[in-house]
Each structure stands twice: as C-alpha cells, then as structure tokens.
Scaffold this active site. Sequence first.
Site, PDB file in Angstrom:
ATOM      1  N   LYS A   2      -2.496   6.597   1.368  1.00 20.78           N
ATOM      2  CA  LYS A   2      -2.395   6.985   2.784  1.00 20.78           C
ATOM      3  C   LYS A   2      -1.473   8.196   2.871  1.00 20.78           C
ATOM      4  O   LYS A   2      -0.291   8.073   3.201  1.00 20.78           O
ATOM      5  CB  LYS A   2      -1.902   5.805   3.620  1.00 20.78           C
TER       6      LYS A   2
ATOM      7  N   GLU B  69     -16.190   6.002   4.560  1.00 16.59           N
ATOM      8  CA  GLU B  69     -15.261   5.661   5.645  1.00 16.59           C
ATOM      9  C   GLU B  69     -15.876   6.047   6.983  1.00 16.59           C
ATOM     10  O   GLU B  69     -16.751   6.909   7.064  1.00 16.59           O
ATOM     11  CB  GLU B  69     -13.958   6.461   5.498  1.00 16.59           C
TER      12      GLU B  69
ATOM     13  N   ARG C 154       0.833  -1.208   0.000  1.00 15.49           N
ATOM     14  CA  ARG C 154       0.000   0.000   0.000  1.00 15.49           C
ATOM     15  C   ARG C 154       0.864   1.253   0.000  1.00 15.49           C
ATOM     16  O   ARG C 154       0.543   2.244  -0.664  1.00 15.49           O
ATOM     17  CB  ARG C 154      -0.936  -0.013   1.213  1.00 15.49           C
TER      18      ARG C 154
HETATM   19  C1  LIG Z   1      -8.766   6.576   6.469  1.00 18.95           C
HETATM   20  C2  LIG Z   1      -8.487   5.190   6.916  1.00 18.95           C
HETATM   21  N1  LIG Z   1      -9.318   4.212   6.544  1.00 18.95           N
HETATM   22  C3  LIG Z   1      -9.112   2.934   6.926  1.00 18.95           C
HETATM   23  C4  LIG Z   1      -8.039   2.572   7.720  1.00 18.95           C
HETATM   24  C5  LIG Z   1      -7.836   1.156   8.128  1.00 18.95           C
HETATM   25  O1  LIG Z   1      -6.801   0.584   7.399  1.00 18.95           O
HETATM   26  P1  LIG Z   1      -5.958  -0.631   7.985  1.00 18.95           P
HETATM   27  O2  LIG Z   1      -6.921  -1.728   8.262  1.00 18.95           O
HETATM   28  O3  LIG Z   1      -5.021  -0.991   6.902  1.00 18.95           O
HETATM   29  O4  LIG Z   1      -5.301  -0.134   9.207  1.00 18.95           O
HETATM   30  C6  LIG Z   1      -7.148   3.561   8.139  1.00 18.95           C
HETATM   31  C7  LIG Z   1      -6.003   3.229   8.999  1.00 18.95           C
HETATM   32  O5  LIG Z   1      -4.973   2.900   8.506  1.00 18.95           O
HETATM   33  C8  LIG Z   1      -7.368   4.896   7.727  1.00 18.95           C
HETATM   34  O6  LIG Z   1      -6.539   5.863   8.112  1.00 18.95           O
END
Ligand SMILES: Cc1ncc(COP(=O)(O)O)c(C=O)c1O
Length: 339
Positions: A183, A219, A81
Amino acid sequence: MTKNIDWQNLGFGYIKTDYRYIAYWKNGKWSKGELTQDNTLHISEGSTALHYGQQCFEGLKAYRCKDGSINLFRPDQNALRMQRSCQRLLMPEVPTEMFIDACKQVVKANQEWLAPYGTGATLYLRPFMIGVGDNVGVNPAPEYIFSIFCCPVGAYFKGGLKPTNFLVSNYDRAAPQGTGAAKVGGNYAASLYPGKEAKAHGFGDCIYLDPTTHTKIEEVGSANFFGITQDNTFITPLSPSILPSITKYSLLYLAKERLGLETKEGDVYIDQLDQFKEAGACGTAAVITPIGGIQYGDNFHVFYSETEVGEVTTKLYNELVGIQFGDVEAPEGWIVKVD
Ligand SMILES: Cc1ncc(COP(=O)(O)O)c(C=O)c1O
C-alpha cells in the site's frame, strides 16, 4: 459530547479532528509516540517520501456500537500489511502492538468525532509512514515518521446499497513484480489519471486488468473484485500485483463459514463474465459496492442489475457490516474494543 455534524450527508473527505499520533524513527529506534494537535509536518526538503515515493499507508475504521462502545475491525491485519509494505520499501516496521495502541489512542482522543450508532457513519483512520531527513541520492531515508490521523466519514451508501458501473482501463496501476501488493503512494499516483478518465465517462471508477496479459481482472479502483458464480461460488482474483484487501479476506471467510458458499481465489477472465450472477467491489472505503455493469471496449456487461442488488451480495454486506458495528457475532479476534 458528539460533534454536531450532519452525519447523513457526510462524504469521504478530510476533516481536521483534534488529535493525531506521531512517532519518530531515529538512530535505529522508534520514539515514544504521542498525540499532538498540530496537523502539519515540518520535514527536510531532501526527504525520500517527497522525491522517491518512500512512503506507505493504511486505512481502517472505528465503529460506534449500539451500547456506545467502539469497535476496530481487524487492526492487526492492517499492522501486518503495513509491515509488508515497509519491508518492500526498506522502511522500519511498526510492531503490531504499537500500531494497535496508536489506533486506540487516536480514536479515544477524538471520540467526539465518531458518529452515533445507526447513522452508518464511522471514523476513518489513516496510518502512514514517510521517509524523512536530509538526503538526495536514491537511498532509503535516514529517518522516518509514523503517524495516524482520523476523519469522520459518512456511510458509503446513503439509503442502502446501490450498484455502480465501472470501465476497464487500458492503463496499469502496478507492474507484474512491482509494488501492487504494497500500500504505497506510487500505485495511487499512477491510478489518478485512469480514475479521472473513467469518472469523466460517467463510471464509478476504472477496473485494472493484470499487467502481464491484460486478460484478467485485478482491481476495481481502490477495491478488490469478487464475483458469485451461477452455482454459488465466491471467486476473487489471485495475483501478486493486487493489494491484499482485508475486507476481501474477511468475505472469503464469511462466504464459506456463514453463507455456506464455495470460495476460490483464482483467475477472473474479462471475457468470461457470464459465469457470474452477481459481482462486487470490496474494501474499507467501498465496504461492498455491488457492480452493476462493466464496460470493456465496446461491450457493456451487466451482472445482476444496474439498479437492484443480488441476494448473495446483500447477505454478505449484512454479515460484514453487522460484525463491524457489533450487531453480529464476530469470528474470534476480528474486533478490538477501544476502551
Ligand atoms: C488498491 C486497493 N485495493 C483494495 C483495497 C481494499 O483493501 P481493504 O479491504 O484492506 O481496505 C484498497 C483499500 O485499502 C485499495 O487501496
């Protein structure tokens, strides 16, 4: 020797640990990364990370198992990612092997900060990359820093899972074809104000709707949404502006392969919440947070209960957390041991 920390009351905050990893990108290649005790960075005032948000980050955890060994949960997925975030922002990629090796080095060097098994506390790793070097125009940076630091963090729920309520925001965190799937810091800067607004009204965080039509859930704060329909289908939104949560994709797999549910990535309309008997938010920090209710305009929709946790959510939580702490057999490749 484990640090003398009140693990039961530890929250999610910055704590300076002993070592962090740092590598420099100069003249088209990465330096050999090394551990340092210095938790500050000395960078050019022209760094693109400071002006144009050319930076990205990741988040993952290390878990202490019953036998004392240490697990990383799917670090290869974080590496991939981060590579996609780097592509989107024209930054150099960190190879998967280098990324995982750096995670291991940081955990190993800071082992004393990793909570004993049974406390629920973990060591949170924060890999990040920033564009640095002398620059002033809107250009990709001439140089980059890749670093990973870690902080001990407490169990998200002290004393068991607890439902949380959320408020649907009028703001967007990302544009339809923008950087929502990467991210990158800009998405989070944009989320600070709506997040504060939701918390000021007594909610855990805000829910974002899709930025094109404002009719579908995207989200839940810094976590992805999932719902369990009355006939036991696990549904989670599909959209190009959602951050692809590694926890979400893990739950999609576990729901199907371990719990025998139907699974689907698709549209979750905000005015069709009655189809769900349970709902939750999922992510590295949130783990699985059961959603009690959602406030949308004047309407407050309660899913399972504002105080109790549904059966499917509980099973998913136990399966996921069991795998992370090494108590439940993991699908192949999900656990990387730090030794
Ligand atoms: C905006 C957002 N959505 C979803 C997630 C969840 O992602 P993950 O399961 O990879 O931590 C995160 C955290 O990383 C996030 O910052």
